[in-house]
Design an enzyme around this catalytic site. Sequence first.
Site, PDB file in Angstrom:
ATOM      1  CB  THR A 283      -0.918   0.011   1.238  1.00  0.00           C
ATOM      2  OG1 THR A 283      -1.779  -1.125   1.191  1.00  0.00           O
ATOM      3  CG2 THR A 283      -1.748   1.278   1.295  1.00  0.00           C
TER       4      THR A 283
ATOM      5  CD  GLU B  42      -3.742   4.357 -12.835  1.00  0.00           C
ATOM      6  OE1 GLU B  42      -2.912   4.963 -12.151  1.00  0.00           O
ATOM      7  OE2 GLU B  42      -4.279   3.291 -12.469  1.00  0.00           O
TER       8      GLU B  42
ATOM      9  CG  HIS C 248       3.537  -1.756 -13.473  1.00  0.00           C
ATOM     10  ND1 HIS C 248       4.050  -0.849 -14.375  1.00  0.00           N
ATOM     11  CD2 HIS C 248       2.511  -1.120 -12.845  1.00  0.00           C
ATOM     12  CE1 HIS C 248       3.367   0.281 -14.294  1.00  0.00           C
ATOM     13  NE2 HIS C 248       2.435   0.146 -13.368  1.00  0.00           N
TER      14      HIS C 248
ATOM     15  NE  ARG D 121      -1.174  -1.624 -14.234  1.00  0.00           N
ATOM     16  CZ  ARG D 121      -1.264  -1.353 -12.947  1.00  0.00           C
ATOM     17  NH1 ARG D 121      -1.382  -2.343 -12.080  1.00  0.00           N
ATOM     18  NH2 ARG D 121      -1.248  -0.120 -12.513  1.00  0.00           N
TER      19      ARG D 121
ATOM     20  CG  HIS E 192       2.517  -4.351 -10.237  1.00  0.00           C
ATOM     21  ND1 HIS E 192       3.102  -3.542  -9.285  1.00  0.00           N
ATOM     22  CD2 HIS E 192       1.290  -3.804 -10.488  1.00  0.00           C
ATOM     23  CE1 HIS E 192       2.283  -2.545  -8.978  1.00  0.00           C
ATOM     24  NE2 HIS E 192       1.171  -2.690  -9.681  1.00  0.00           N
TER      25      HIS E 192
ATOM     26  NE  ARG F  67      -3.736  -4.829  -9.803  1.00  0.00           N
ATOM     27  CZ  ARG F  67      -3.216  -3.631  -9.540  1.00  0.00           C
ATOM     28  NH1 ARG F  67      -3.947  -2.731  -8.935  1.00  0.00           N
ATOM     29  NH2 ARG F  67      -1.980  -3.358  -9.851  1.00  0.00           N
TER      30      ARG F  67
END
Length: 531
Positions: free
Chosen positions: A51, A122, A240, A288, A347, A382
């Site tokens: 986080t 994004e 990532h 991604r 990632h 994700r």
Amino acid sequence: MTTAITVAWEDHADLVVVGGGVAGLTAARAASRRGARVLTVSKGGPTDTATQYAQGGIAVVAPVGDSVDAHVADTLAAGGGLCDEDAVRSIVTAGPDAVTALRDLGAVFDTAGDGDIARTREGGHSTRRIIHAGGDATGAEVQRALGTAVQRALGAAGLPVLFGVAAARILTDPRGVTGLLVLDERGYGVVHTPAVLLATGGLGQLYACSTNPPGATADGIALALAAGAGVADLEFVQFHPTVLFAEGGTGRRPLISEAVRGEGARLVDSRGRSITEGVHPLGDLAPRDVVSRAIAERLTALGEDHVYLDARHLDGFATRFPTITAMCADAGLDPARDLLPVAPAAHYSCGGVVTDVHGRTRIPGLYAAGEVARTGLHGANRLASNSLLEGLVLGERAGMAAAIERAGTRVETDGIPAVAPPVCDRTVLQQLMTRHALVVRDANGLAAAAVELDRMSVAASCTDADRLEDSALTVTARALLLAAQRRTESRGCHTRSDRPDTDPTQARSLELRIDDDGELSFTTPELTGVN
């Protein structure tokens, strides 16, 4: 040879939360507010969490020009056909209220010229819905606000947050959870509790290079498997696409937020050619998995080890992205002047401990939230910035569920089992996974990694936190390799060069549990919840 465990200390709690990131802190506060005596344990320090390093922001439906349906559609599109649509809708719908609650705790988000919360876009998102703090320091602000609130709530209840405490084993009986075996400088301790909530984060340390902090060693996966819970979708590790490249760099590597591309930066190769042109309609803002795969393919074709992110034309870069600017300066780079060398790195784990949308597992009293959990939100890949969203929503729900459902349950655990799982040397394991289970895999490489991992693993007593971490990495690597071998197709984050097509008949999750013989085995997964 194993030795019996000597318990040096004991404690009692209504709930033990394992982990101090967004999901764990939110859960601890939620349960405490409902009267539960909550003990939070974390093997690292107050900010040793994923986080803390989250840059981009929180994906939450914008009040204008956006909708729950649009956010759900974007999530499903990124998830490669494996998202649980009901779970996605449930979590996305709860997002605005979760952010409001976070702001009420004092979290401060960036604002636009009109005074409203600023939003960026994004990869995979159809609109600007990502809220952020400190430009590119959203995670640090979330960690600060929640940490302060939890310290206040738990301090009032007389139960501290214990740092430097590693979870070793979830203790159970036929009724469910009875306690948690932990290890700290005093030795092994037992916390007698009817409920344990895993919020341990990800598994990035399976690989030699990752964006994850050093503590991301898959502890929750191993703890849940040993307790009898199921895990699913482990083969889907999100890499990532834009992690700052350094020759020979290992360990935690700094990422360059997707929001940089959201503001107009471009990915190019060493010859100045676009990486994603003609690959996906969203170009550099494709999901991604698409961008990482495109980079991997270009690097293979050129025989090179990195591409470039070109942000030189962006005005006000240092103001919008102060953390990234400082990070680049440490590497001798100036985004206003230099092309930034980048390459994909491990990632985010899209899979994890199988739960419903309230964090419940199949073991009564065992809950999971955040990256360690597999709720059905992410599927095979994700959507950017859905992670902090999930941590806030599921942390609140799981903490509440644990406090309510296990209230009044009286437990007293005894007969502590020895902890002596198979362990592989971490450097060897990371080299195997990096060589054979990275962005692109194939059957031969996966099989070779599994054989070598077994050959190099030996059973040994876990007498310190490092050995506990290595054992967690070992069992999780085995599970990931099994799932990656079983999934004989390419889908989402899982790309098989020998099976490049997506197989419609494999549009289902693969769940693994430890069977009666102590071996990992596949079960029939429940895609809409848990039994």
